[in-house]
Structures are given as C-alpha cells and as structure tokens.
Scaffold this motif. Structure first.
Motif, PDB file in Angstrom:
ATOM      1  N   PHE A 108       0.838  -1.155  -0.044  1.00 53.19           N
ATOM      2  CA  PHE A 108      -0.051   0.116   0.007  1.00 53.19           C
ATOM      3  C   PHE A 108       0.957   1.212  -0.147  1.00 53.19           C
ATOM      4  O   PHE A 108       0.517   2.071  -0.684  1.00 53.19           O
ATOM      5  CB  PHE A 108      -0.803   0.002   1.164  1.00 53.19           C
ATOM      6  CG  PHE A 108      -1.761   1.131   1.332  1.00 53.19           C
ATOM      7  CD1 PHE A 108      -3.278   1.049   0.343  1.00 53.19           C
ATOM      8  CD2 PHE A 108      -1.540   2.245   1.918  1.00 53.19           C
ATOM      9  CE1 PHE A 108      -3.970   2.251   0.535  1.00 53.19           C
ATOM     10  CE2 PHE A 108      -2.650   3.338   2.008  1.00 53.19           C
ATOM     11  CZ  PHE A 108      -3.514   3.344   1.428  1.00 53.19           C
ATOM     12  N   ILE A 109       1.903   1.088   0.844  1.00 52.80           N
ATOM     13  CA  ILE A 109       2.748   2.530   0.936  1.00 52.80           C
ATOM     14  C   ILE A 109       3.566   2.657  -0.391  1.00 52.80           C
ATOM     15  O   ILE A 109       3.568   3.799  -1.012  1.00 52.80           O
ATOM     16  CB  ILE A 109       3.883   2.334   2.038  1.00 52.80           C
ATOM     17  CG1 ILE A 109       3.080   2.388   3.420  1.00 52.80           C
ATOM     18  CG2 ILE A 109       4.875   3.361   2.101  1.00 52.80           C
ATOM     19  CD1 ILE A 109       3.967   1.932   4.574  1.00 52.80           C
ATOM     20  N   LEU A 110       4.005   1.769  -1.066  1.00 52.95           N
ATOM     21  CA  LEU A 110       4.701   1.859  -2.108  1.00 52.95           C
ATOM     22  C   LEU A 110       3.804   2.243  -3.178  1.00 52.95           C
ATOM     23  O   LEU A 110       4.243   3.069  -4.263  1.00 52.95           O
ATOM     24  CB  LEU A 110       5.526   0.411  -2.494  1.00 52.95           C
ATOM     25  CG  LEU A 110       6.532   0.174  -1.627  1.00 52.95           C
ATOM     26  CD1 LEU A 110       7.287  -1.217  -1.984  1.00 52.95           C
ATOM     27  CD2 LEU A 110       7.665   1.330  -1.689  1.00 52.95           C
ATOM     28  N   SER A 128      -0.861  -7.605  -5.206  1.00 51.06           N
ATOM     29  CA  SER A 128       0.211  -7.388  -4.494  1.00 51.06           C
ATOM     30  C   SER A 128       1.117  -6.909  -5.692  1.00 51.06           C
ATOM     31  O   SER A 128       0.958  -6.968  -6.754  1.00 51.06           O
ATOM     32  CB  SER A 128       0.736  -8.609  -3.636  1.00 51.06           C
ATOM     33  OG  SER A 128       1.877  -8.172  -3.125  1.00 51.06           O
ATOM     34  N   ILE A 129       2.264  -6.130  -5.154  1.00 50.71           N
ATOM     35  CA  ILE A 129       3.191  -5.746  -6.144  1.00 50.71           C
ATOM     36  C   ILE A 129       3.948  -7.095  -6.477  1.00 50.71           C
ATOM     37  O   ILE A 129       4.117  -7.416  -7.856  1.00 50.71           O
ATOM     38  CB  ILE A 129       4.412  -5.057  -5.457  1.00 50.71           C
ATOM     39  CG1 ILE A 129       3.629  -3.681  -5.071  1.00 50.71           C
ATOM     40  CG2 ILE A 129       5.568  -4.781  -6.494  1.00 50.71           C
ATOM     41  CD1 ILE A 129       4.753  -2.535  -4.248  1.00 50.71           C
ATOM     42  N   ILE A 130       4.335  -8.136  -5.539  1.00 51.38           N
ATOM     43  CA  ILE A 130       4.843  -9.392  -6.117  1.00 51.38           C
ATOM     44  C   ILE A 130       3.695 -10.397  -5.699  1.00 51.38           C
ATOM     45  O   ILE A 130       3.511 -10.437  -4.607  1.00 51.38           O
ATOM     46  CB  ILE A 130       6.133  -9.524  -5.481  1.00 51.38           C
ATOM     47  CG1 ILE A 130       7.078  -8.285  -5.494  1.00 51.38           C
ATOM     48  CG2 ILE A 130       6.961 -10.834  -5.787  1.00 51.38           C
ATOM     49  CD1 ILE A 130       7.523  -7.948  -6.786  1.00 51.38           C
ATOM     50  N   GLY A 131       3.766 -11.463  -6.492  1.00 51.91           N
ATOM     51  CA  GLY A 131       2.942 -12.656  -6.403  1.00 51.91           C
ATOM     52  C   GLY A 131       2.507 -13.175  -7.575  1.00 51.91           C
ATOM     53  O   GLY A 131       3.003 -12.749  -8.820  1.00 51.91           O
ATOM     54  N   GLY A 168      -0.020 -10.826  -8.358  1.00 50.16           N
ATOM     55  CA  GLY A 168       0.964  -9.648  -8.141  1.00 50.16           C
ATOM     56  C   GLY A 168       1.040  -9.083  -9.557  1.00 50.16           C
ATOM     57  O   GLY A 168       0.596  -9.538 -10.656  1.00 50.16           O
ATOM     58  N   VAL A 169       1.358  -7.859  -9.524  1.00 49.50           N
ATOM     59  CA  VAL A 169       1.743  -7.045 -10.872  1.00 49.50           C
ATOM     60  C   VAL A 169       2.744  -7.938 -11.512  1.00 49.50           C
ATOM     61  O   VAL A 169       2.812  -7.907 -12.889  1.00 49.50           O
ATOM     62  CB  VAL A 169       2.085  -5.835 -10.645  1.00 49.50           C
ATOM     63  CG1 VAL A 169       2.534  -4.928 -11.664  1.00 49.50           C
ATOM     64  CG2 VAL A 169       0.970  -5.040  -9.945  1.00 49.50           C
ATOM     65  N   THR A 170       3.982  -8.337 -10.809  1.00 49.14           N
ATOM     66  CA  THR A 170       4.940  -9.221 -11.427  1.00 49.14           C
ATOM     67  C   THR A 170       4.980 -10.362 -10.382  1.00 49.14           C
ATOM     68  O   THR A 170       4.652 -10.175  -9.173  1.00 49.14           O
ATOM     69  CB  THR A 170       6.293  -8.596 -11.576  1.00 49.14           C
ATOM     70  OG1 THR A 170       6.994  -9.234 -12.260  1.00 49.14           O
ATOM     71  CG2 THR A 170       6.725  -7.929 -10.241  1.00 49.14           C
TER      72      THR A 170
END
Length: 200
Positions: free
Chosen positions: A12-14, A113-116, A141-143
């Motif tokens: 969330f922060i990133l 999520s960013i990674i998943g 994840g996005v990646t």
C-alpha cells in the motif's frame, strides 16, 4: 508475519508513493492510446484473486477495440510481437510493461500485491488439478517469480508450479529478489512475447 500483515502494508505504501509518477505516465500515454483508434484508454479484465475471488484487473489497452480472444493450446492468452490485434502504441507499452501500470490501483484497493502469482482468468479455476488451486492462497501480483525469471517462455502449468514454489518460500528477501530481477528483465525487454498460438 510478513506474508499476512507487513507485505500488505508495504504494498500500500509503495503504491501510494508510485501513484503520482504513474499519473504523469498516463498523461502522456493515455492520449496516444485514445487517438490511435478513438477507443478506451483502459482495458478492464476479470481475474482470479486471493481465495478465488473474482476482481477487475486494470490495464492500459494495447489491442484494437473489439479484438478477438485468441488462446494458446494450454488455455493461456496468446501473446506475440506480430499479433495483428495490437495497436502501434500497444506494442510499445507491451514491450515496456507500461500496460500493467494501472494495477497500482488494484494494489491500493487490496485486490493485488506488487509481487505474487500473475492472476488467471476466472474460467481457469476449473482447469486446476491437484494442489494447483494453492495458487489462490495469496494475492496475485503485478509481477511474480515467473515474470522475473522466465517472462513468457514457459507453459501455463509450469508457471503454476513456480507460483506454488514462490508461496512456499515467501519472504521479504524472496520478494526483493523477484522485484530486482523483474526490473532487469523489463529494462532488457527479454522474452516479452510468445510466438505460438492454438489452432483452435
């Protein structure tokens, strides 16, 4: 602790920090997408999320409006550099992965999520075998592990095996490794497209 709590807070922060930069990118790319064929800037697609919940995943539209759905033999979506469905700007945003950037909004909403593991189509849930449904234990994840190390070079079923490996070894160190390897792969534009498609 990391996978259940801290990972979501960090995502969330990133995503909030990255949001203004994405809006700048959108201000430049958005009009190019629109004026290419006067169509929508975004492509919103249903995808399988954590615990099998279906959500709407956001992407920048890279294909012509009303393009036909073409699949590979394993049921995954067809993806090739010479795909006639791609617009000119669409080829560029695919190669640079800019088409995936609207998923910052999915991260903020809690869908991703960013990674998943990259999210599958809803109908793919019926094709899972054995423990493959474990892919849905975490937010997509996005990646992910596959995108970092293999991009589009391996079959769907093999990608699921790697997704489960990622879940079983999920730590902040694993996510950092995947993130850095993804950055290198994107910058080199390696293995972005598949060249084979289904005859069906």
């Amino acid at each position: 602790m990391y996978s259940n709590i801290f990972k979501r807070i960090l995502d969330f922060i990133l995503a909030i920090i990255a949001l203004p930069f994405w809006l700048i990118i959108l201000a430049f790319i958005g009009p190019m997408i629109y004026f290419q064929d006067k169509g929508s800037i975004f492509y919103n697609a249903p995808r399988l999320g954590k615990n099998g919940k279906v959500f709407k995943m956001y992407k920048l539209r890279s294909m012509k409006m009303n393009a036909p759905d073409i699949r590979n033999e394993d049921g995954s979506t067809f993806n090739a550099e010479d795909d006639p469905r791609l617009t000119k700007i669409g080829k560029f945003i695919r190669k640079t992965s800019l088409d995936e950037t609207p998923q910052l909004l999915n991260i903020i909403k809690g869908d991703m999520s960013i990674i998943g593991p990259r999210p599958d189509l809803p109908e793919h849930k019926e094709l899972y075998e054995g423990n493959e449904v474990r892919k849905l234990e975490v937010r997509p994840g996005v990646t992910g592990y596959n995108q970092a190390y293999y991009r589009n070079t391996i079959p769907w079923k093999e990608r699921i095996k790697h997704d489960i490996y990622y879940i079983d070894h999920l730590t902040i160190l694993m996510d950092i490794k995947v993130f850095l390897k993804t950055a290198v792969s994107v910058l080199k534009r390696e293995d972005v497209f598949l060249e084979k498609k289904s005859d069906r």
